[in-house]
Design a protein around this motif. Sequence first.
Motif, PDB file in Angstrom:
ATOM      1  N   ARG A  42       0.847  -1.194   0.000  1.00  0.00           N
ATOM      2  CA  ARG A  42       0.000   0.000   0.000  1.00  0.00           C
ATOM      3  C   ARG A  42       0.876   1.234   0.000  1.00  0.00           C
ATOM      4  O   ARG A  42       1.714   1.420   0.883  1.00  0.00           O
ATOM      5  CB  ARG A  42      -0.939   0.013   1.204  1.00  0.00           C
TER       6      ARG A  42
ATOM      7  N   VAL B 107      -2.893   3.891  -3.126  1.00  0.00           N
ATOM      8  CA  VAL B 107      -2.683   2.796  -4.070  1.00  0.00           C
ATOM      9  C   VAL B 107      -2.479   1.481  -3.319  1.00  0.00           C
ATOM     10  O   VAL B 107      -1.606   1.374  -2.464  1.00  0.00           O
ATOM     11  CB  VAL B 107      -1.454   3.067  -4.969  1.00  0.00           C
ATOM     12  N   HIS B 108      -3.305   0.486  -3.652  1.00  0.00           N
ATOM     13  CA  HIS B 108      -3.180  -0.835  -3.045  1.00  0.00           C
ATOM     14  C   HIS B 108      -2.821  -1.835  -4.131  1.00  0.00           C
ATOM     15  O   HIS B 108      -3.531  -1.959  -5.134  1.00  0.00           O
ATOM     16  CB  HIS B 108      -4.488  -1.250  -2.370  1.00  0.00           C
ATOM     17  N   ILE B 109      -1.714  -2.554  -3.932  1.00  0.00           N
ATOM     18  CA  ILE B 109      -1.228  -3.522  -4.914  1.00  0.00           C
ATOM     19  C   ILE B 109      -1.334  -4.904  -4.312  1.00  0.00           C
ATOM     20  O   ILE B 109      -0.663  -5.212  -3.319  1.00  0.00           O
ATOM     21  CB  ILE B 109       0.240  -3.228  -5.294  1.00  0.00           C
TER      22      ILE B 109
ATOM     23  N   ARG C 196      -2.470  -9.917  -8.545  1.00  0.00           N
ATOM     24  CA  ARG C 196      -2.040  -8.931  -9.539  1.00  0.00           C
ATOM     25  C   ARG C 196      -3.130  -7.890  -9.795  1.00  0.00           C
ATOM     26  O   ARG C 196      -3.369  -7.461 -10.917  1.00  0.00           O
ATOM     27  CB  ARG C 196      -1.619  -9.611 -10.850  1.00  0.00           C
TER      28      ARG C 196
ATOM     29  N   VAL D 181      -4.724  -4.014  -8.787  1.00  0.00           N
ATOM     30  CA  VAL D 181      -4.338  -2.699  -8.289  1.00  0.00           C
ATOM     31  C   VAL D 181      -5.593  -1.850  -8.146  1.00  0.00           C
ATOM     32  O   VAL D 181      -6.470  -1.862  -9.017  1.00  0.00           O
ATOM     33  CB  VAL D 181      -3.350  -2.002  -9.254  1.00  0.00           C
TER      34      VAL D 181
ATOM     35  N   GLU E  17     -10.731  -0.153  -8.733  1.00  0.00           N
ATOM     36  CA  GLU E  17      -9.806  -1.079  -9.381  1.00  0.00           C
ATOM     37  C   GLU E  17      -9.314  -0.507 -10.706  1.00  0.00           C
ATOM     38  O   GLU E  17     -10.091   0.071 -11.477  1.00  0.00           O
ATOM     39  CB  GLU E  17     -10.467  -2.440  -9.626  1.00  0.00           C
TER      40      GLU E  17
ATOM     41  N   PHE F  21       1.914  -3.701 -14.441  1.00  0.00           N
ATOM     42  CA  PHE F  21       1.845  -4.192 -13.063  1.00  0.00           C
ATOM     43  C   PHE F  21       3.242  -4.507 -12.535  1.00  0.00           C
ATOM     44  O   PHE F  21       3.589  -4.133 -11.403  1.00  0.00           O
ATOM     45  CB  PHE F  21       0.968  -5.435 -12.982  1.00  0.00           C
TER      46      PHE F  21
ATOM     47  N   ALA G  25       4.870  -2.747  -9.312  1.00  0.00           N
ATOM     48  CA  ALA G  25       5.234  -3.578  -8.161  1.00  0.00           C
ATOM     49  C   ALA G  25       6.716  -3.441  -7.822  1.00  0.00           C
ATOM     50  O   ALA G  25       7.096  -3.414  -6.643  1.00  0.00           O
ATOM     51  CB  ALA G  25       4.879  -5.032  -8.434  1.00  0.00           C
TER      52      ALA G  25
ATOM     53  N   LEU H 129      -3.552   5.380 -13.259  1.00  0.00           N
ATOM     54  CA  LEU H 129      -3.700   5.551 -11.814  1.00  0.00           C
ATOM     55  C   LEU H 129      -4.254   6.924 -11.450  1.00  0.00           C
ATOM     56  O   LEU H 129      -4.696   7.141 -10.326  1.00  0.00           O
ATOM     57  CB  LEU H 129      -2.346   5.353 -11.125  1.00  0.00           C
TER      58      LEU H 129
END
Length: 230
Positions: free
Chosen positions: A136, A140-142, A147, A149, A155, A163, A167, A209
């Motif tokens: 996080r 943004v939460h990955i 996989r 986001v 989402e 990705f 990451a 994003l």
Amino acid sequence: MRLLLVEDDDHVAAALTAVLSRHGFQVVHARSGEEALQALLPAEKEPFGVVLLDLGLPDQDGYEVCGKIRKRSAIPVIMVTARSDVRSRIHGLNLGADDYVVKPYDPGELLARIHAVARRRTAGEDTGATPLAGLRIGPVHIELPTRRVSVDGREVQLTRKEFDLLALLAQRPGVVFRREQIISEVWRTSWEGTGRTLEVHVASLRSKLRLPALVETVRGVGYRLVPPSA
């Protein structure tokens, strides 16, 4: 390993199949995009490890086929084509291809690239380690295992390379990753044209994003991820 060869030229396919078979691959030959997509349908057979995809197919463009494959599967795709311009390479990689090989090519190099993308997939799926729940960075939460986001709960659909790029940067927020390091770790290559591809992927990430300042360009060096709260 089962390998799907998508090539409309029977002479080219026969020669390549002979080489691949000598190196232990079980090759299935598809002569069109539709044949390739049908071959990839769920079945009881052992799944394919890699797809070698020619772009000049008789029924539909190879780019279109790659897009359809990527929507239904994470199977590694290597584009094998005579289209050598950088724009074509970028377009193919943006569609989700894992590598791009230009004809004529050395069979040894092609074999090395096949093994490389297969290793990356195996490393991602079969490490045996307990996967991290996610990362996080501000809003943004990955989610690494799935996989996925999301930004503030929304989402965001990313390509495989987008990705992987996000990451990688998110593992060490604030740390500058050199361009060469990113290309090596995300694309596992250093061939000409990849630098421009990196720029395209960074621009796409910022746009998707809706956080243009999240990925900061460090001129002459590379990129770093800057948390919005910093």
